[in-house]
Design a protein around this motif. Structure first.
Motif, PDB file in Angstrom:
ATOM      1  N   GLY A 141     -19.633 -14.847  13.571  1.00 30.65           N
ATOM      2  CA  GLY A 141     -19.598 -13.640  14.392  1.00 30.65           C
ATOM      3  C   GLY A 141     -20.836 -12.820  14.114  1.00 30.65           C
ATOM      4  N   ILE A 142     -21.220 -11.973  15.041  1.00 32.21           N
ATOM      5  CA  ILE A 142     -22.439 -11.165  14.872  1.00 32.21           C
ATOM      6  C   ILE A 142     -22.156  -9.719  15.245  1.00 32.21           C
ATOM      7  N   ILE A 143     -22.488  -8.807  14.327  1.00 32.06           N
ATOM      8  CA  ILE A 143     -22.595  -7.389  14.665  1.00 32.06           C
ATOM      9  C   ILE A 143     -24.077  -7.052  14.545  1.00 32.06           C
ATOM     10  N   PRO A 144     -24.780  -6.974  15.677  1.00 30.48           N
ATOM     11  CA  PRO A 144     -26.243  -6.865  15.634  1.00 30.48           C
ATOM     12  C   PRO A 144     -26.706  -5.459  15.285  1.00 30.48           C
ATOM     13  N   CYS A 145     -27.484  -5.363  14.226  1.00 28.08           N
ATOM     14  CA  CYS A 145     -28.101  -4.062  13.905  1.00 28.08           C
ATOM     15  C   CYS A 145     -29.460  -4.281  13.244  1.00 28.08           C
ATOM     16  N   GLY A 146     -30.201  -5.253  13.763  1.00 25.38           N
ATOM     17  CA  GLY A 146     -31.557  -5.494  13.295  1.00 25.38           C
ATOM     18  C   GLY A 146     -32.567  -4.884  14.242  1.00 25.38           C
ATOM     19  N   SER A 147     -33.822  -5.259  14.068  1.00 25.15           N
ATOM     20  CA  SER A 147     -34.872  -4.707  14.927  1.00 25.15           C
ATOM     21  C   SER A 147     -35.041  -5.504  16.208  1.00 25.15           C
ATOM     22  N   GLY A 148     -34.739  -6.809  16.178  1.00 28.03           N
ATOM     23  CA  GLY A 148     -34.939  -7.642  17.361  1.00 28.03           C
ATOM     24  C   GLY A 148     -33.654  -8.137  17.984  1.00 28.03           C
ATOM     25  N   ASN A 149     -32.719  -8.609  17.131  1.00 30.39           N
ATOM     26  CA  ASN A 149     -31.402  -9.091  17.585  1.00 30.39           C
ATOM     27  C   ASN A 149     -31.520 -10.183  18.645  1.00 30.39           C
ATOM     28  N   GLY A 150     -32.389 -11.168  18.383  1.00 33.32           N
ATOM     29  CA  GLY A 150     -32.658 -12.186  19.387  1.00 33.32           C
ATOM     30  C   GLY A 150     -31.442 -13.010  19.774  1.00 33.32           C
ATOM     31  N   LEU A 151     -30.686 -13.511  18.782  1.00 37.32           N
ATOM     32  CA  LEU A 151     -29.533 -14.347  19.100  1.00 37.32           C
ATOM     33  C   LEU A 151     -28.446 -13.536  19.789  1.00 37.32           C
ATOM     34  N   ALA A 152     -28.191 -12.329  19.295  1.00 40.22           N
ATOM     35  CA  ALA A 152     -27.166 -11.478  19.904  1.00 40.22           C
ATOM     36  C   ALA A 152     -27.516 -11.161  21.349  1.00 40.22           C
ATOM     37  N   ARG A 153     -28.770 -10.865  21.616  1.00 40.65           N
ATOM     38  CA  ARG A 153     -29.177 -10.545  22.989  1.00 40.65           C
ATOM     39  C   ARG A 153     -29.046 -11.770  23.891  1.00 40.65           C
ATOM     40  N   HIS A 154     -29.435 -12.937  23.372  1.00 44.67           N
ATOM     41  CA  HIS A 154     -29.290 -14.149  24.184  1.00 44.67           C
ATOM     42  C   HIS A 154     -27.822 -14.378  24.553  1.00 44.67           C
ATOM     43  N   LEU A 155     -26.936 -14.141  23.612  1.00 47.73           N
ATOM     44  CA  LEU A 155     -25.509 -14.349  23.847  1.00 47.73           C
ATOM     45  C   LEU A 155     -24.861 -13.195  24.602  1.00 47.73           C
ATOM     46  N   LEU A 156     -25.662 -12.202  24.973  1.00 52.30           N
ATOM     47  CA  LEU A 156     -25.182 -11.025  25.695  1.00 52.30           C
ATOM     48  C   LEU A 156     -24.109 -10.271  24.907  1.00 52.30           C
ATOM     49  N   LEU A 157     -24.270 -10.231  23.593  1.00 53.17           N
ATOM     50  CA  LEU A 157     -23.368  -9.450  22.756  1.00 53.17           C
ATOM     51  C   LEU A 157     -23.775  -7.980  22.822  1.00 53.17           C
ATOM     52  N   PRO A 158     -22.808  -7.075  22.786  1.00 54.05           N
ATOM     53  CA  PRO A 158     -23.160  -5.653  22.835  1.00 54.05           C
ATOM     54  C   PRO A 158     -23.913  -5.230  21.583  1.00 54.05           C
ATOM     55  N   LEU A 159     -24.899  -4.361  21.755  1.00 52.17           N
ATOM     56  CA  LEU A 159     -25.598  -3.795  20.607  1.00 52.17           C
ATOM     57  C   LEU A 159     -24.850  -2.603  20.035  1.00 52.17           C
ATOM     58  N   ASN A 160     -23.900  -2.074  20.791  1.00 51.97           N
ATOM     59  CA  ASN A 160     -23.016  -1.030  20.287  1.00 51.97           C
ATOM     60  C   ASN A 160     -22.040  -1.659  19.290  1.00 51.97           C
ATOM     61  N   MET A 161     -21.973  -1.099  18.080  1.00 49.83           N
ATOM     62  CA  MET A 161     -21.207  -1.747  17.016  1.00 49.83           C
ATOM     63  C   MET A 161     -19.714  -1.792  17.308  1.00 49.83           C
TER      64      MET A 161
END
Length: 343
Positions: free
Chosen positions: A87-107
């Motif tokens: 699972g991914i909770i994205p909070c990095g500077s790029g978040n490449g994998l999360a963005r590709h998977l269309l995961l929300p950047l909102n925690m």
């Protein structure tokens, strides 16, 4: 129904956002009727892999990487070819994998995606024994990825400035490339091998890449001059890089690359020095990942309709305006560079 076990692995110092409030968000938004959880903090480089390996060995159902692409890579590489899901909770500077998977950047929303717990078997790659999940590459690509990771909150325009300024000084290398269809010798500015579509921050190196097609998208950027640099940068943010005349693309499962001297490669933005010979291989359906059940169009090979849907989902009017502003800024930067070079 028996509860699933989750371990949240958090790098307290990665990325650009404070993580002090994340434990409270997990407590508030995680479905406690479905999951039992622990939060573990990393203490040194590589510790996330140690924690994830232990979780896998203990048959933990899900490990969640809380951090940037580096943390995601550390966790993911420890659980490949197992029943444990990422699972991914994205909070990095790029978040490449999360963005590709269309995961929300909102925690909070990212935690709700974990509650939905839709798990897909997806591909990953290996470059010289280093697993990668988004992209790997060599030549200027290693520099690009490094600079992009450095850009952080300073945003895409900072990244573009660095790429343009340094790129004009970079000397292309000659590579011998061998895949399933044969061997080619060429001069290239960079070679990128993409499992997912972007470096992060919506910089799309491989707009058509899919994590479920069993193939890597190989991007070869041919040498270009100062006049051509701005369009390449604009195309990267507009998802049109594959249409640029300086870009050659093909797909394969295994790639051998020989170059004249040792140099840097990168895997998911992490640079490492290696020798003249480089092996890149795709591992089909080798990792279980929690995906966005409402945004999974990018997980399949996109067609025109799917691309349009993904665009509508992921792009907002504010971003389009920002890209237009960036385009004007890039062109202005290019003119300055041309003047300095007396072009």
């Amino acid at each position: 129904m028996e509860k699933k076990k989750i371990i949240f692995i958090m790098n307290p110092i990665s990325g650009t956002a404070s993580k002090a409030g994340i434990p409270k968000l997990i407590e508030r938004y995680l479905d406690h009727e479905a999951f039992d959880y622990e939060i573990k903090l990393t203490e040194y480089a590589g510790h996330a892999s140690v924690i994830a390996t232990e979780a896998k060995d203990n048959h933990v159902d899900i490990v969640v990487a809380v951090g940037g692409d580096g943390t995601v890579n550390e966790v993911a590489r420890a659980i490949v070819h197992s029943q444990t899901a990422l699972g991914i909770i994205p909070c990095g500077s790029g978040n490449g994998l999360a963005r590709h998977l269309l995961l929300p950047l909102n925690m909070a929303k990212a935690i709700k995606i974990i509650n939905a717990c839709e798990i897909h078997q997806l591909d990953y790659g290996i470059i010289n024994e280093h697993p990668f999940f988004c992209t790997c590459g060599m030549g200027f690509d290693a520099f690009v990825s490094h600079k992009f990771a450095e850009a952080g909150k300073r945003g895409p325009i900072t990244y573009v400035e660095n790429v343009l300024k340094e790129g004009l000084k970079y000397k292309p290398e000659t590579y011998e490339i061998r895949d399933e269809s044969g061997t080619t010798r060429l001069k290239a500015f960079l070679i990128s091998c993409a499992n997912a579509s972007q470096y992060g921050n919506n910089a799309y190196i491989a707009p058509q890449a899919s994590m479920s097609d069993g193939l890597m998208d190989i991007i070869v950027m041919q040498p270009f001059d100062a006049f051509e640099a701005p369009q390449i940068s604009i195309d990267m943010f507009n998802k049109t890089l594959d249409k640029n005349s300086k870009i050659k693309t093909f797909r394969c499962k295994h790639l051998h690359i020989h170059r004249n001297k040792p140099g840097y490669i990168h895997y998911d933005g992490d640079p490492v020095m290696t020798g003249e010979d480089i092996e890149v291989e795709l591992k089909e359906k080798g990792i279980n990942i929690i995906v966005n059940p409402h945004g999974d169009k990018r997980l399949r090979r996109p067609n025109a309709i799917q691309n349009a849907a993904a665009d509508l989902f992921n792009e907002f009017n504010s971003l389009r305006k920002d890209i237009n502003r960036q385009s004007r800024h890039i062109l202005a930067i290019n003119k300055k560079i041309q003047r300095r070079l007396n072009l």
